[in-house]
Design an enzyme around this catalytic site. Structure first.
Site, PDB file in Angstrom:
ATOM      1  CE  LYS A 218      -2.269   2.833   3.063  1.00  6.39           C
ATOM      2  NZ  LYS A 218      -2.871   1.852   3.921  1.00  6.39           N
TER       3      LYS A 218
ATOM      4  CB  THR B 245      -1.455   8.507   3.209  1.00  9.21           C
ATOM      5  OG1 THR B 245      -2.163   8.012   4.352  1.00  9.21           O
ATOM      6  CG2 THR B 245      -0.278   9.343   3.663  1.00  9.21           C
ATOM      7  CE1 TYR B 246       3.405   8.334  -0.910  1.00 11.65           C
ATOM      8  CE2 TYR B 246       2.355   6.303  -0.199  1.00 11.65           C
ATOM      9  CZ  TYR B 246       3.489   7.094  -0.294  1.00 11.65           C
ATOM     10  OH  TYR B 246       4.680   6.672   0.229  1.00 11.65           O
ATOM     11  CB  ALA B 247      -5.353   9.995  -2.888  1.00  7.96           C
ATOM     12  NE  ARG B 248      -7.160  11.463   2.883  1.00  9.40           N
ATOM     13  CZ  ARG B 248      -8.167  11.607   3.721  1.00  9.40           C
ATOM     14  NH1 ARG B 248      -8.250  12.668   4.494  1.00  9.40           N
ATOM     15  NH2 ARG B 248      -9.104  10.690   3.789  1.00  9.40           N
TER      16      ARG B 248
ATOM     17  CD  GLU C 190       1.461   6.150 -13.419  1.00  9.01           C
ATOM     18  OE1 GLU C 190       1.841   7.319 -13.639  1.00  9.01           O
ATOM     19  OE2 GLU C 190       0.304   5.877 -13.110  1.00  9.01           O
TER      20      GLU C 190
ATOM     21  CD  GLN D 276      -7.900  -1.852   1.090  1.00  7.90           C
ATOM     22  OE1 GLN D 276      -9.082  -1.875   0.791  1.00  7.90           O
ATOM     23  NE2 GLN D 276      -7.457  -1.445   2.276  1.00  7.90           N
TER      24      GLN D 276
ATOM     25  CD  GLN E   3       4.627  -7.628 -14.046  1.00  6.11           C
ATOM     26  OE1 GLN E   3       4.574  -7.438 -15.250  1.00  6.11           O
ATOM     27  NE2 GLN E   3       4.051  -6.817 -13.180  1.00  6.11           N
TER      28      GLN E   3
END
Length: 187
Positions: free
Chosen positions: A110, A112-115, A136, A155, A179
């Protein structure tokens, strides 16, 4: 091949493809804004559970996918996880997936995290794979980074083929089939 819409995702979820399943987009819980999860226009925003394995170099070991040392991780069960600078953590999705034989998924982090310099890496979910997805999180910054359990992290995009594959992940006896929990590398 076609990318599948929210309508298709809801129909397939009713057949057990995603459990638990959120038919809409959740952006707020108990009056607090969160990183959204649930069904989007052409995908499904998955959530991170509260089970984390944070990488540590305290044992000064070599990272080797053929001989991975489980002592390289610290287990954490919490609503938030702090990832050390230039390190990573493993987690799992809350959702359990059962991928249809004619479908392949691609998973993207997403924004939000990438930024924030936090990269979410997930390999494709192959036809007839099932299980919790191991996530990860790479902290590419020189500062500690925080990730949140029970909120959206990535996503999943569903791609359906015009024909069913000859050999599925299940047919091959894939090593990560079924798993549960955070799963470390296997050979």
């Amino acid at each position: 091949m076609t990318i599948k819409s929210d309508k298709w995702i809801r129909r397939m979820a009713a057949q057990g493809m995603i459990e638990p399943f959120e038919p809409g987009q959740v952006k707020e819980v108990n009056g607090k804004r969160i990183v959204s999860y649930g069904t989007s226009s052409y995908g499904y925003d998955i959530r991170c559970s509260n089970e984390f394995k944070v990488f540590t170099n305290i044992n000064a070991t070599i990272v080797d996918p053929k001989r991975f040392d489980e002592k390289s991780f610290v287990d954490i069960c919490a609503d938030e996880c702090i990832i050390p600078p230039n390190s990573f953590a493993l987690a799992r999705t809350i959702e359990f997936f059962r991928i249809p034989r004619s479908v392949l998924t691609i998973c993207l982090g997403k924004s939000t995290y990438a930024r924030c310099g936090i990269i979410v890496n997930v390999t494709p979910l192959e036809p007839e794979w099932e299980g919790h997805v191991t996530l990860e999180f790479s902290n590419t910054t020189p500062l500690p980074a925080r990730i949140y359990a029970n909120e959206g992290v990535a996503q999943v995009i569903f791609i359906e083929s015009d024909e069913v594959c000859e050999t599925s992940y299940r047919d091959r006896g894939g090593k990560y089939q079924g798993q549960k929990g955070v799963t470390l590398p296997r050979i």
